[in-house]
Design a protein around this motif. Structure first.
Motif, PDB file in Angstrom:
ATOM      1  N   SER A   1       0.822  -1.334  -0.171  1.00  0.00           N
ATOM      2  CA  SER A   1      -0.030   0.138   0.071  1.00  0.00           C
ATOM      3  C   SER A   1       0.928   1.169  -0.028  1.00  0.00           C
ATOM      4  O   SER A   1       0.601   2.410  -0.664  1.00  0.00           O
ATOM      5  N   LYS A   2       2.109   1.310   0.691  1.00  0.00           N
ATOM      6  CA  LYS A   2       2.867   2.258   1.074  1.00  0.00           C
ATOM      7  C   LYS A   2       3.560   2.606  -0.584  1.00  0.00           C
ATOM      8  O   LYS A   2       3.738   3.697  -0.991  1.00  0.00           O
ATOM      9  N   SER A   3       4.023   1.493  -1.248  1.00  0.00           N
ATOM     10  CA  SER A   3       4.613   1.454  -2.449  1.00  0.00           C
ATOM     11  C   SER A   3       3.690   2.168  -3.487  1.00  0.00           C
ATOM     12  O   SER A   3       3.981   3.159  -4.362  1.00  0.00           O
ATOM     13  N   LEU A   4       2.298   1.957  -3.361  1.00  0.00           N
ATOM     14  CA  LEU A   4       1.432   2.237  -4.680  1.00  0.00           C
ATOM     15  C   LEU A   4       1.065   3.559  -4.181  1.00  0.00           C
ATOM     16  O   LEU A   4       1.048   4.468  -5.100  1.00  0.00           O
ATOM     17  N   GLU A   5       0.985   4.224  -2.820  1.00  0.00           N
ATOM     18  CA  GLU A   5       0.653   5.513  -2.448  1.00  0.00           C
ATOM     19  C   GLU A   5       1.874   6.391  -3.171  1.00  0.00           C
ATOM     20  O   GLU A   5       1.695   7.563  -3.558  1.00  0.00           O
ATOM     21  N   ASN A   6       3.372   6.175  -2.905  1.00  0.00           N
ATOM     22  CA  ASN A   6       4.394   6.880  -3.343  1.00  0.00           C
ATOM     23  C   ASN A   6       4.423   6.910  -4.738  1.00  0.00           C
ATOM     24  O   ASN A   6       4.811   7.868  -5.203  1.00  0.00           O
ATOM     25  N   THR A   7       4.085   5.859  -5.454  1.00  0.00           N
ATOM     26  CA  THR A   7       3.828   5.899  -6.814  1.00  0.00           C
ATOM     27  C   THR A   7       2.945   6.778  -7.447  1.00  0.00           C
ATOM     28  O   THR A   7       3.256   7.617  -8.366  1.00  0.00           O
ATOM     29  N   GLU A   8       1.689   6.866  -6.677  1.00  0.00           N
ATOM     30  CA  GLU A   8       0.598   7.787  -7.157  1.00  0.00           C
ATOM     31  C   GLU A   8       1.360   9.227  -7.145  1.00  0.00           C
ATOM     32  O   GLU A   8       1.189  10.065  -7.869  1.00  0.00           O
ATOM     33  N   GLU A   9       1.925   9.506  -5.866  1.00  0.00           N
ATOM     34  CA  GLU A   9       2.625  10.904  -5.545  1.00  0.00           C
ATOM     35  C   GLU A   9       3.761  11.090  -6.799  1.00  0.00           C
ATOM     36  O   GLU A   9       3.711  12.292  -7.147  1.00  0.00           O
ATOM     37  N   PHE A  10       4.495  10.074  -6.975  1.00  0.00           N
ATOM     38  CA  PHE A  10       5.530  10.255  -7.985  1.00  0.00           C
ATOM     39  C   PHE A  10       4.822  10.787  -9.463  1.00  0.00           C
ATOM     40  O   PHE A  10       5.355  11.737 -10.015  1.00  0.00           O
ATOM     41  N   VAL A  11       4.011  10.000  -9.904  1.00  0.00           N
ATOM     42  CA  VAL A  11       3.224  10.341 -11.057  1.00  0.00           C
ATOM     43  C   VAL A  11       2.594  11.648 -11.147  1.00  0.00           C
ATOM     44  O   VAL A  11       2.886  12.344 -12.065  1.00  0.00           O
ATOM     45  N   SER A  12       2.066  12.209 -10.065  1.00  0.00           N
ATOM     46  CA  SER A  12       1.415  13.559 -10.207  1.00  0.00           C
ATOM     47  C   SER A  12       2.378  14.441 -10.070  1.00  0.00           C
ATOM     48  O   SER A  12       2.171  15.580 -10.581  1.00  0.00           O
ATOM     49  N   PHE A  13       3.645  14.212  -9.482  1.00  0.00           N
ATOM     50  CA  PHE A  13       4.929  15.160  -9.407  1.00  0.00           C
ATOM     51  C   PHE A  13       5.078  15.357 -10.817  1.00  0.00           C
ATOM     52  O   PHE A  13       5.295  16.600 -11.203  1.00  0.00           O
ATOM     53  N   VAL A  14       5.368  14.307 -11.492  1.00  0.00           N
ATOM     54  CA  VAL A  14       6.255  14.517 -12.849  1.00  0.00           C
ATOM     55  C   VAL A  14       5.086  15.109 -13.726  1.00  0.00           C
ATOM     56  O   VAL A  14       5.536  16.319 -14.753  1.00  0.00           O
ATOM     57  N   ARG A  15       3.854  14.864 -13.636  1.00  0.00           N
ATOM     58  CA  ARG A  15       2.803  15.308 -14.589  1.00  0.00           C
ATOM     59  C   ARG A  15       2.351  16.803 -14.162  1.00  0.00           C
ATOM     60  O   ARG A  15       2.209  17.502 -15.136  1.00  0.00           O
ATOM     61  N   GLY A  16       2.687  17.143 -12.817  1.00  0.00           N
ATOM     62  CA  GLY A  16       2.462  18.457 -12.640  1.00  0.00           C
ATOM     63  C   GLY A  16       3.634  19.473 -12.602  1.00  0.00           C
ATOM     64  O   GLY A  16       3.403  20.766 -12.802  1.00  0.00           O
TER      65      GLY A  16
END
Length: 545
Positions: A186-201
């Motif tokens: 769950s933490k891995s998935l949470e961090n992945t979502e955060e990473f994707v949002s950062f790159v796209r933003g």
């Protein structure tokens, strides 16, 4: 989103070299190529003589633009595409060759990657990694970061420097080093979502649209959340399960759900690299008939999935990859160095699978796709002479007649007889294709980069070989006079120190095809005068202003 900042228009006159197919390279001399304000190829005229250039530009309304006249021994090629490398492993480049894969990971790689929890260390290291790859001619790259969110730093540096990059934060929640493993799925998935949002933003490139005639267009109203917006950004996030061994069922399920919800997200992972790895994977996923079926079960095989290595695939696995339209990154340096094996690239090409090249640093021992081209050639020749010398019957695809040739249809598409590639080693034409257009296909960028078609973005390398003009003195003197002249010149220091590298040796009388092959097999970063991505100079040994 704001329109793209304009570049100054630039025109090149001289020699261009690019792939037309897996078996054909196009050599264009006296070419006139224009790059517009958006970094897009506006026109490509052939057979334009020196005296015709100015008039041709005036007729196009391009008078007064920067004109780069390519000298003898200089030519443009498309930027090289590296579809598999590990940015945090560059600190171990050329170290740890005594191990095979799993032992190498535990003793060499995981301890090195663990240090990237430190953001300042990550910044210092990634700055050097990205610029070195740019200067080696890598205009597009698929990066694995570490498992940490400091991978954001890698994405930010790529964005600032202007490299086209797919950047992934590694997912790995089990069976890794105790100090290098995510705390939960769950933490891995949470961090992945955060990473994707950062790159796209934060790493969004301005959107540019070129008309079919190559003139500049822009669409400043395109919403940042649209899929097209992500696809035009130079830096994009990529989902990165390290490999099946390091990911729990829960984590792989979650990553598959992310891809299902957003098919624009690409994915990269390792597959069938090493026999021990394969057997371990099968023991962890007993429901799957093959390693490849593990990824398919979790929905990770899609059109924009990059599968690294694929050394030990069976026929069913190749057919599955083909049916899912996934692509393969062939990493011959690493495959030799870690004693994984020789990947059957020819069989993949015969099946119509998308194939590209990767360096896989630091399993691979050299940065830059020129090195991968050379080792891919050696690997294919190793397969050919091993089959030749084997007493066992070959299980490869059927061998076509010796006079079998590719067939080009009226629409320009090329088809190949069954077993065409398996019957021979990889040619110069095929190797160059894998390094350019093949990489564009595997990363789903073939409509943007990979060759010099009008309307594509100008990702290119200005190659400078140092070839001098033809000698005429031989024609003017002969016999004893020629001998005396040669002796006199031999006592003089007539030539300056070679700034184009110690390995590449070209002669004045060498043909263009010969010079190009010599460059592919003995050139290096000193021969790359300028590196362009989307029309901008982002590196090179002698970058244009």
């Amino acid at each position: 989103m704001s329109p793209a900042p304009s570049l100054a228009r630039r025109v090149f006159h001289g020699t261009l070299i690019h792939s037309r197919s897996l078996t054909e390279i196009e050599y264009i001399t006296d070419a006139l190529l224009g790059v517009n304000e958006a970094g897009v190829i506006a026109f490509l005229d052939k057979d334009v003589r020196e005296g015709e250039v100015v008039a041709r530009l005036e007729a196009k309304g391009w008078s007064g633009v920067q004109l780069v006249r390519l000298k003898r021994g200089e030519f443009l090629i498309p930027g090289l595409i590296d579809t598999h490398t590990h940015a945090p492993q560059y600190v171990n480049l050329a170290y740890g060759q005594q191990f095979e894969l799993l032992e190498w990971l535990n003793k060499v790689t995981f301890p090195a990657e663990a240090k990237f929890a430190d953001a300042l260390y990550a910044r210092r290291t990634y700055e050097g990694v990205v610029q070195r790859l740019i200067n080696s001619g890598t205009t597009t790259v698929c990066y694995y970061g570490s498992l940490h969110l400091t991978t954001k730093v890698l994405a930010a540096i790529c964005h600032r420097k202007g490299q086209r990059a797919f950047v992934g934060k590694c997912n790995m929640d089990r069976l890794s080093a105790p100090n290098y493993q995510e705390e939960s799925a769950s933490k891995s998935l949470e961090n992945t979502e955060e990473f994707v949002s950062f790159v796209r933003g934060k790493c969004v490139s301005p959107t540019v649209v070129a008309a079919s005639d190559g003139t500049l267009g822009a669409n400043p109203t395109l919403a940042p959340a649209s899929r097209d917006s992500f696809n035009t950004s130079l830096v994009q996030p990529i989902i990165t399960p390290r490999f099946a061994i390091a990911c729990s069922d829960e984590l792989l399920t979650g990553l598959g759900e992310m891809l299902k919800k957003d098919p624009s997200l690409p994915c990269q992972t390792h597959l069938a690299e090493n026999p021990t790895e394969i057997e371990f994977t099968k023991s962890l996923f007993p429901f799957a008939s093959t390693y490849t079926h593990v990824y398919d079960h979790f929905g990770l095989l899609q059109q924009n999935t990059v599968l690294a290595h694929c050394v030990h695939l069976d026929h069913d696995e190749m057919d599955l990859i083909k049916s899912r339209e996934s692509g393969i990154s062939h990493c011959p340096n690493s495959n030799f160095n870690l004693r994984s094996g020789t990947s059957k690239v020819a069989n993949m090409l015969d099946r119509g699978i998308k194939v590209s090249l990767g360096t896989d640093v630091a399993g691979g021992t050299s940065l830059g796709i020129l090195s991968a081209i050379r080792t891919a050639s050696f690997a294919s020749k190793t397969i050919v002479f091993t089959q030749r010398d084997s007493t066992a019957p070959s299980a490869s695809a059927p061998t076509p007649p010796t006079d079998a040739v590719p067939i080009v249809s009226a629409d320009g598409k090329t088809t190949y007889p069954p077993g065409y590639f398996s019957s021979r080693h990889l040619s110069i034409e095929t190797l160059f294709y894998l390094a350019t257009k093949g990489g564009a296909q595997v990363t789903c960028l073939e409509d943007r980069v990979g060759d010099f078609a009008v309307g594509k973005e100008f990702d290119a390398l200005l190659v400078q070989t140092g070839q001098r003009g033809s000698e005429t003195q031989k024609e003017e003197v002969g016999g004893e006079e020629q001998y005396e002249l040669a002796l006199e010149e031999g006592l003089e220091d007539r030539f300056p120190a070679d700034e184009f590298g110690s390995s590449l040796f070209v002669e004045p009388e060498d043909s263009l095809e010969k010079v190009f092959e010599k460059f592919l097999f003995s050139g290096d970063d000193r021969n790359l005068g300028s590196v362009f991505v989307r029309g901008r100079v982002i590196g090179g040994a002698r970058p244009l202003a």
